[in-house]
Design a protein around this motif. Structure first.
Motif, short mmCIF file in Angstrom:
data_model
loop_
_atom_site.label_atom_id
_atom_site.label_comp_id
_atom_site.label_asym_id
_atom_site.label_seq_id
_atom_site.Cartn_x
_atom_site.Cartn_y
_atom_site.Cartn_z
N GLY A 53 0.79 -1.22 0.00
CA GLY A 53 0.00 0.00 0.00
C GLY A 53 0.83 1.27 0.00
N GLU A 54 2.15 1.15 0.06
CA GLU A 54 3.02 2.32 0.08
C GLU A 54 3.82 2.46 -1.21
N ARG A 55 4.36 3.64 -1.38
CA ARG A 55 5.21 3.95 -2.52
C ARG A 55 6.67 3.97 -2.07
N ALA A 56 7.58 3.50 -2.92
CA ALA A 56 9.01 3.61 -2.67
C ALA A 56 9.49 4.88 -3.37
N PHE A 57 9.88 5.87 -2.60
CA PHE A 57 10.20 7.19 -3.17
C PHE A 57 11.61 7.25 -3.73
N GLU A 58 11.73 7.99 -4.81
CA GLU A 58 13.03 8.32 -5.41
C GLU A 58 13.15 9.83 -5.36
N LEU A 59 14.29 10.31 -4.88
CA LEU A 59 14.50 11.76 -4.77
C LEU A 59 15.83 12.12 -5.40
N GLU A 60 15.82 13.16 -6.20
CA GLU A 60 17.04 13.65 -6.84
C GLU A 60 18.10 13.99 -5.78
N LYS A 61 17.64 14.49 -4.64
CA LYS A 61 18.54 14.89 -3.55
C LYS A 61 19.49 13.76 -3.13
N VAL A 62 19.02 12.51 -3.16
CA VAL A 62 19.86 11.40 -2.72
C VAL A 62 20.40 10.56 -3.88
N LYS A 63 20.04 10.94 -5.11
CA LYS A 63 20.55 10.29 -6.33
C LYS A 63 20.19 8.81 -6.46
N HIS A 64 19.25 8.35 -5.67
CA HIS A 64 18.77 6.96 -5.67
C HIS A 64 17.34 6.98 -5.16
N GLY A 65 16.76 5.79 -5.09
CA GLY A 65 15.57 5.66 -4.28
C GLY A 65 16.02 5.82 -2.84
N VAL A 66 15.14 6.28 -1.98
CA VAL A 66 15.48 6.50 -0.57
C VAL A 66 15.94 5.18 0.07
N PHE A 67 15.25 4.10 -0.24
CA PHE A 67 15.61 2.78 0.30
C PHE A 67 17.04 2.41 -0.08
N THR A 68 17.36 2.49 -1.37
CA THR A 68 18.70 2.13 -1.85
C THR A 68 19.75 3.04 -1.24
N PHE A 69 19.44 4.32 -1.10
CA PHE A 69 20.36 5.27 -0.49
C PHE A 69 20.76 4.81 0.91
N TYR A 70 19.78 4.43 1.72
CA TYR A 70 20.08 4.02 3.09
C TYR A 70 20.68 2.61 3.17
N VAL A 71 20.36 1.74 2.23
CA VAL A 71 21.03 0.43 2.18
C VAL A 71 22.53 0.66 1.95
N VAL A 107 9.81 14.38 1.81
CA VAL A 107 8.78 14.30 0.78
C VAL A 107 7.59 15.16 1.17
N GLY A 108 7.22 15.11 2.46
CA GLY A 108 6.10 15.91 2.95
C GLY A 108 4.75 15.37 2.52
N ARG A 147 14.55 2.30 10.18
CA ARG A 147 14.51 3.53 10.98
C ARG A 147 14.77 4.77 10.12
N GLU A 148 15.84 4.75 9.34
CA GLU A 148 16.25 5.93 8.59
C GLU A 148 15.25 6.29 7.49
N VAL A 149 14.77 5.30 6.76
CA VAL A 149 13.80 5.57 5.68
C VAL A 149 12.50 6.11 6.27
N ALA A 150 12.02 5.47 7.34
CA ALA A 150 10.76 5.90 7.97
C ALA A 150 10.86 7.33 8.52
N GLU A 151 12.03 7.76 8.97
CA GLU A 151 12.21 9.12 9.47
C GLU A 151 12.44 10.13 8.34
N PHE A 152 13.15 9.72 7.29
CA PHE A 152 13.54 10.62 6.21
C PHE A 152 12.36 11.00 5.30
N VAL A 153 11.57 10.03 4.89
CA VAL A 153 10.52 10.27 3.90
C VAL A 153 9.50 11.32 4.34
N PRO A 154 8.92 11.24 5.53
CA PRO A 154 7.94 12.27 5.90
C PRO A 154 8.53 13.69 5.90
N LYS A 155 9.79 13.82 6.35
CA LYS A 155 10.43 15.13 6.42
C LYS A 155 10.76 15.67 5.03
#
Length: 176
Positions: free
Chosen positions: A77-95, A131-132, A121-129
């Motif tokens: 039910g969730e989306r895996a976000f990709e952000l230019e800021k981290v140059k990857h998907g957020v998940f891959t960035f933190y892996v 992505v908004g 922990r890191e993905v769950a904290e990063f995305v809300p801040k």
């Protein structure tokens, strides 16, 4: 027969099963590899409406075989976000950060368990801040592992490099 469950790669067409990866088949192939421990990272959205009957969720996900651990980039039910800021998907960035040492213990070991905990922990904290708009991304683990968590990487922990003991010269006890 039970309906097959699929996930899609970035360029997959959710309406064309030929472009999707069958997770059940993937689990079977990984299990048949003969490896004692099999670990997978799956960075894929699980919110695509067109995949609602094929999508991955906790109810229809095949149980991983003995010795298998799977970390998904988000829960169903969730989306895996990709952000230019981290140059990857957020998940891959933190892996990657975790494997480079951010998830290491005091001995410099990055274990599967520590990596999973760090990424969740890191993905769950990063995305809300970052992505908004109420965005959530909760990496989800499914595993059938027993015993000590496998070590994935060893890194040098700052301050842990021990200097060698100075060479001690024997004392002269008595002159002969």
């Amino acid at each position: 027969p039970r309906e097959q469950r699929h996930t899609g790669a970035h360029l997959a067409d959710p309406t064309d099963q030929a472009t999707l990866i069958n997770v059940g088949d993937l689990f079977r192939k990984i299990d048949a590899s003969g490896a004692g421990v099999k670990l997978m990272l799956i960075d894929a959205c699980r919110d695509t409406p067109a995949l609602s009957r094929l999508g991955l969720n906790e109810e229809n996900l095949p149980k991983p075989a003995q010795g298998t651990g799977v970390l998904f980039s988000c829960k169903s039910g969730e989306r895996a976000f990709e952000l230019e800021k981290v140059k990857h998907g957020v998940f891959t960035f933190y892996v990657l950060k975790g494997l480079r040492g951010e998830a290491a213990n005091r001995r410099g070991e990055v274990t599967w368990g520590l990596l999973v905990e760090y990424v969740q922990r890191e993905v769950a904290e990063f995305v809300p801040k970052e992505v908004g708009g109420g965005a959530q991304q909760s990496p989800n683990v499914k595993s059938n592992l027993a015993g000590k968590s496998p070590v994935l990487a060893k890194v040098v922990v700052p301050g842990s490099v021990r200097k060698p003991d100075p060479i001690k010269t024997p004392e002269v006890v008595a002159d002969i």
